[in-house]
Design an enzyme around this catalytic site. Structure first.
Site, mmCIF file in Angstrom:
data_model
loop_
_atom_site.group_PDB
_atom_site.id
_atom_site.type_symbol
_atom_site.label_atom_id
_atom_site.label_comp_id
_atom_site.label_asym_id
_atom_site.label_seq_id
_atom_site.Cartn_x
_atom_site.Cartn_y
_atom_site.Cartn_z
ATOM 1 C CB VAL A 48 2.677 0.695 -0.291
ATOM 2 C CG1 VAL A 48 2.235 2.072 0.188
ATOM 3 C CG2 VAL A 48 3.487 0.812 -1.579
ATOM 4 C CB CYS A 49 -0.975 -0.621 2.433
ATOM 5 S SG CYS A 49 -1.311 0.806 1.374
ATOM 6 C CB VAL A 50 1.865 -5.118 4.077
ATOM 7 C CG1 VAL A 50 2.385 -6.149 5.083
ATOM 8 C CG2 VAL A 50 0.486 -5.531 3.567
#
Length: 217
Positions: free
Chosen positions: A118-120
């Site tokens: 997700v956040c990477v």
């Protein structure tokens, strides 16, 4: 596909900027792709290595009031530095983060964070599309499952990302042991965070400093 090879493709500290994304308690609580202890160790080692080499580092969290503050192991490396707190899940949609990266003038973008899928993945894929040279540090990142982490890595590689571990990155930044400017600081990071490699170094130093016994008689 454009292959990433040749000497110029190797990472250089003076051209690198590191973004550490969402190393927070909420994300760590549902980290299932890695041993959480290892991710805390590796992300801390990555932060310390960046500081040792003078690599510009941006710290960012997502809704820290709910998800918790970034691990103190990381923020203690950069005392007094602002942590950019976002509402965007995709860090690269937050202008404050992107502007901070651009302000460094550096072109080799290095990213690690929680969760990988997700956040990477989202900022990596967007930044790649905008022409950035992006490297993901896989062992300072982690996902909600082994599959989620591995599929995200495959997805980012397919988009053009370079992938490394923190120790490989440290070695690439050092490049030559004749470069002594940051060798002492790097050695301290290895001793504290590189497990067997650090212990082997300490053992080597013990042996080098042990007097050779004189022959009996």
């Amino acid at each position: 596909m454009t292959f990433r090879n040749g000497l110029d493709s190797l990472l250089r500290p003076e051209d690198s900027v590191l973004v550490l994304i969402d190393h927070q308690p909420y994300q760590l609580a549902n980290l299932n792709s890695h041993d959480p202890h290892a991710v805390v160790n590796n992300s801390t080692a990555l932060a310390k290595t960046a500081k040792a080499f003078g690599v510009s580092t941006i710290l960012t969290s997502v809704i820290a009031a709910h998800g918790g503050l970034i691990f103190p192991h990381i923020t203690d490396v950069f005392p007094g530095q602002e942590v950019i707190d976002r509402t965007f899940i995709n860090t690269w949609e937050d202008r404050k983060v992107v502007d901070a990266v651009k302000a460094t003038g550096r072109k080799q973008l290095i990213i690690a964070g929680l969760w990988t899928e997700v956040c990477v993945a989202m900022p990596v894929i967007q930044a790649l599309g905008e022409g950035w040279d992006v490297t993901v540090i896989t062992d300072a990142s982690g996902g909600t499952s082994v599959e989620a982490h591995e599929v995200a890595i495959q997805r980012m590689i397919a988009a053009g990302a370079n992938v490394m571990t923190w120790l490989a990155l440290a070695s690439e930044w050092q490049r030559d042991w004749a470069r002594t400017e940051h060798a002492a600081e790097l050695t301290e990071v290895l001793k504290q965070h590189a497990a067997g490699s650090g212990i082997a170094y300490l053992w080597e130093q013990q042996l080098l400093n042990t007097p050779v016994p004189t022959a009996a008689g």
